[in-house]
Scaffold this active site. Structure first.
Site, PDB file in Angstrom:
ATOM      1  N   GLU A 131       0.840  -1.196   0.000  1.00  0.00           N
ATOM      2  CA  GLU A 131       0.000   0.000   0.000  1.00  0.00           C
ATOM      3  C   GLU A 131       0.874   1.244   0.000  1.00  0.00           C
ATOM      4  OE1 GLU A 131      -2.896   0.111   3.167  1.00  0.00           O
ATOM      5  OE2 GLU A 131      -3.772   1.985   2.413  1.00  0.00           O
ATOM      6  N   ASN A 171     -12.336  -1.096  -1.087  1.00  0.00           N
ATOM      7  CA  ASN A 171     -11.663  -1.700   0.067  1.00  0.00           C
ATOM      8  C   ASN A 171     -12.361  -1.238   1.337  1.00  0.00           C
ATOM      9  OD1 ASN A 171      -9.223  -2.778   1.669  1.00  0.00           O
ATOM     10  ND2 ASN A 171      -9.278  -0.614   2.270  1.00  0.00           N
ATOM     11  N   GLU A 172     -12.582  -2.150   2.250  1.00  0.00           N
ATOM     12  CA  GLU A 172     -13.199  -1.828   3.539  1.00  0.00           C
ATOM     13  C   GLU A 172     -14.323  -0.792   3.369  1.00  0.00           C
ATOM     14  OE1 GLU A 172     -10.237  -1.205   6.662  1.00  0.00           O
ATOM     15  OE2 GLU A 172      -9.648  -3.297   6.498  1.00  0.00           O
ATOM     16  N   GLU A 206      -6.316  -9.094   3.729  1.00  0.00           N
ATOM     17  CA  GLU A 206      -5.479  -8.404   4.728  1.00  0.00           C
ATOM     18  C   GLU A 206      -5.449  -9.257   5.987  1.00  0.00           C
ATOM     19  OE1 GLU A 206      -6.044  -4.183   5.422  1.00  0.00           O
ATOM     20  OE2 GLU A 206      -6.564  -3.876   3.304  1.00  0.00           O
TER      21      GLU A 206
HETATM   22  O1  AHR Z   1      -3.074  -2.437   6.201  1.00  0.00           O
HETATM   23  C1  AHR Z   1      -3.358  -1.218   6.797  1.00  0.00           C
HETATM   24  C2  AHR Z   1      -4.817  -0.824   6.672  1.00  0.00           C
HETATM   25  O2  AHR Z   1      -5.615  -1.729   7.378  1.00  0.00           O
HETATM   26  C3  AHR Z   1      -5.393  -0.853   5.289  1.00  0.00           C
HETATM   27  O3  AHR Z   1      -5.135   0.309   4.588  1.00  0.00           O
HETATM   28  C4  AHR Z   1      -6.861  -0.989   5.542  1.00  0.00           C
HETATM   29  O4  AHR Z   1      -7.529  -1.651   4.502  1.00  0.00           O
HETATM   30  C5  AHR Z   1      -6.921  -1.739   6.851  1.00  0.00           C
HETATM   31  O5  AHR Z   1      -7.770  -1.138   7.754  1.00  0.00           O
END
Ligand code: AHR
Length: 514
Positions: A47, A194-195, A318
């Protein structure tokens, strides 16, 4: 107390006290029906966060550190050795703020972006789509692009697909060619946000399911053979309602994977240090890591209900340990050390993924360099490999091998009146017929003997590797980069169809047999 992963027959229940004194037992039950352990379970995550990309993987072409198109050669080589099968990028939370068009074309003309999730640092967009996809090509890894659904338009994501995948004439493919890349890369894996329940837009799942349907509809495969593999932003931990609604409300022709995020974090408000942690913090981290077993089991139960044929995969994109940042580092950069505790998380989690290989087809450790449970840490021109790196390398023999289902009975790891299974395990047989057995003893104090009943398997020429150390918080440093290294392991013997293995406290062992 002895634990078993299956219900014990009555006669064994009577034997329980005896077994408790003795050891863990594993029986190997090979089956032609058993699933293959998808190599993508060994995926990683890069990331735009802290020193993962900038001052991590990417140092720029002008750097004195040897590099290929700006990416450090030492990292490229280490990741090749690890056989990383896929890499997820550009986030994480960053993904839903990222506008890919700002990261292509001449670097000097690219606008900046403020990384609002991670430290409010200004980035110059010098690492963009071409850099990432060329890196994946170099690594022989599949790219997994996380699309911006939170703050990006449908057209923007559809354009990205066309830019990287379309071989014909189109505004996006022409632009790609202008930017120096003639042939498309052919990107199969796409995250649709994402999320979405949090940094990706704080949506309710009912709303996100509709958003997903819309974005996924307009993400044409742009001629990619086999089509795109689209992954819905999945649940956090035990949010089973989230998985339920995704599986119920998204037509399965639009959905190839459903994500799940689970970090081994003790308490979001008191995560504890990555080094110098207490016995209590160790136990609680193990508790969180072991929770993955329950989470996968329950999310899979829901998926089975809506998709009994198992067409939609579970993607744990993740996972890993999350602690307080190291002293004197930017709190937004999530830089932490990596100790034997992390080796325990890695060994245990990979065993869990293997044993759920029927539905878990991809996973991504967070994150690859300098962030959270990293496999690689850098400082200036120095680079070290962490205990987690070594576990992932020892285990990569399971990639694309057929799972050997096991039945496991294990003593408990007890702390302050609480209990966890001390031993976890998995096994597989690869295409060349080699059998690999991975064993982890998370007990911080006690050795555990494991008796592996090999059944019909005729194991010979057995060899083994171990990762362990003197103390749980041992780790590699820039001064002492090889303190923790896998070593040859000899404390096993095969007698009358039973393989006896003596696992030291907090150790990971991988056995290989022909
Ligand atoms: O991996 C760090 C963060 O954790 C990511 O950006 C997010 O998707 C998660 O909350």
């Amino acid at each position: 107390m002895l634990r078993t992963t299956r219900i014990l027959p009555v006669f064994l229940l009577f034997l329980t006290p005896l077994i408790t004194l003795a050891q863990a037992t594993v029986s190997l039950n090979p089956s032609d029906e058993a699933p293959v352990i998808d190599k993508n379970i060994y995926g990683h995550f890069a990331e735009h966060l802290g020193r993962c990309i900038y001052d991590g993987l990417y140092v720029g072409e002008k750097s004195n550190i040897p590099n290929t198109e700006g990416v450090r050669n030492d990292i490229i080589n280490a990741l090749k050795d690890l056989k990383i099968p896929n890499l997820r990028w550009p986030g994480g939370c960053f993904a839903d703020t990222y506008h890919w068009k700002d990261g292509v074309g001449p670097q000097s003309e690219r606008p900046t972006i403020v990384n609002t999730w991670w430290g409010n640092v200004t980035e110059d967009n010098s690492f963009g789509t071409h850099n990432f996809l060329n890196l994946c090509e170099e690594l022989g890894a599949e790219p997994y692009l996380a699309g911006n659904v939170g703050s990006g338009e449908v057209q923007e994501l559809a354009d990205w697909v066309q830019y990287v995948n379309f071989d014909g004439i189109s505004p996006m493919s022409d632009w790609r060619k202008e930017n120096g890349r003639e042939k498309p890369w052919g990107v199969k894996y796409w995250g649709v946000g994402n999320e979405a329940w949090g940094c990706g837009g704080n949506m309710r799942v009912e709303y996100y399911a509709d958003i997903y349907r819309k974005y996924a509809t307009f993400m044409s495969d742009a001629g990619l053979e086999g089509g795109l593999y689209k992954i819905a932003s999945g649940a956090s931990n035990d949010d089973y309602h989230w998985t339920e609604v995704l599986m119920r409300d998204i037509p399965h022709n639009l959905l190839q994977g459903v994500a799940l995020h689970h970090y081994s974090v003790i308490d979001w408000n008191a995560k504890g240090p990555s080094v110098g942690f207490s016995e209590d913090q160790y136990f609680k981290t193990m508790e969180q890591a072991w929770l993955m077993e329950e989470l996968i089991t329950k999310h899979v139960e829901i998926m089975d209900k809506y998709d009994p044929k198992g067409k939609v995969d579970l993607i744990v994109d993740e996972w890993g340990g999350w602690y307080d940042v190291m002293e004197d580092t930017n709190p937004g950069f999530l830089f932490q050390q990596n100790t034997m505790r992390d080796a325990m998380i890695a060994g245990m989690t990979l065993n869990i993924f293997h044993n759920h290989a029927r539905r878990v087809k991809m996973a991504n450790l967070a994150q690859v360099v300098n962030v959270l449970q990293a496999v690689i840490l850098t400082e200036g021109e120095k680079m070290i490999l962490t205990p987690t790196y070594h576990v992932m390398k020892m285990y990569n023999v399971h990639q694309d091998a057929q799972l050997i289902p096991i039945e496991l009975n294990t003593p408990d790891f007890e702390f302050n009146g609480e209990k966890l299974p001390a031993v976890n395990a998995s096994a597989s047989k690869d295409a060349a017929g080699k059998v690999h057995i991975s064993l982890v003893n998370i007990d911080s104090k006690k050795s555990n003997t494991v008796s592996v009943a090999v059944g019909a398997l005729k194991l010979k020429d057995i060899s083994a590797t171990i990762l362990t150390s003197k103390t749980l918080e041992d780790h590699n440093t820039f001064e002492s980069p090889e303190k923790i290294q896998p070593e040859q392991f000899k404390k096993f013997k095969l007698k009358n169809g039973t393989l006896e293995v003596e696992l030291p406290p907090f150790s990971v062992v991988v056995l290989e047999a022909n």
